[in-house]
Design a protein around this motif. Structure first.
Motif, short mmCIF file in Angstrom:
data_model
loop_
_atom_site.label_atom_id
_atom_site.label_comp_id
_atom_site.label_asym_id
_atom_site.label_seq_id
_atom_site.Cartn_x
_atom_site.Cartn_y
_atom_site.Cartn_z
N PRO A 1 11.03 5.54 6.39
CA PRO A 1 9.80 6.33 6.55
C PRO A 1 8.61 5.58 5.96
N VAL A 2 7.43 5.84 6.52
CA VAL A 2 6.21 5.16 6.08
C VAL A 2 5.20 6.18 5.57
N ILE A 3 4.57 5.82 4.45
CA ILE A 3 3.45 6.56 3.89
C ILE A 3 2.25 5.63 3.96
N TYR A 4 1.17 6.10 4.58
CA TYR A 4 -0.05 5.32 4.64
C TYR A 4 -1.02 5.78 3.56
N VAL A 5 -1.74 4.82 2.99
CA VAL A 5 -2.86 5.12 2.10
C VAL A 5 -4.08 4.40 2.65
#
Length: 107
Positions: A63-67
């Motif tokens: 899974p990817v979390i963008y900031v």
């Protein structure tokens, strides 16, 4: 920002690995144990969204979390379309990041 997120997540018991650029992350190659991958939308030489697409093409399913520090509706839409579990705009609360990583852990 990377160092701050690293300290925060390590303090919560997560094992973290920092990468200085997109190429270093791509060269890493050991994604099967990753709870998630946290990517900045603006990486300089490559966008985090493009990097996510490259990872997906290589079969990386973490899974990817963008900031991002540059909120824009087009980036948000592209990030969400790429299948991220969270999109956080800087500055964000520490708990927002922790909650996002926890959500990624169970997805």
């Amino acid at each position: 920002m990377r160092a701050s997120m690293d300290r925060l997540l390590r303090g919560r018991g997560f094992d973290t690995k920092l990468f200085g650029n997109a190429a270093a992350l791509l060269d890493h190659g050991r994604f099967n144990t990753a709870v998630c991958i946290i990517l900045d939308v603006n990486l300089g030489e490559k966008s985090g969204i493009d990097l996510r697409r490259t990872l997906a093409e290589k079969g990386v399913e973490a899974p990817v979390i963008y900031v991002t520090g540059n909120e824009c509706p087009a980036n948000r839409a592209a990030a969400l379309a790429s299948g991220c579990v969270a999109y956080l705009t800087k500055p964000f609360a520490a708990q927002s990041l922790i909650d996002s990583v926890e959500r990624a852990r169970v997805s």
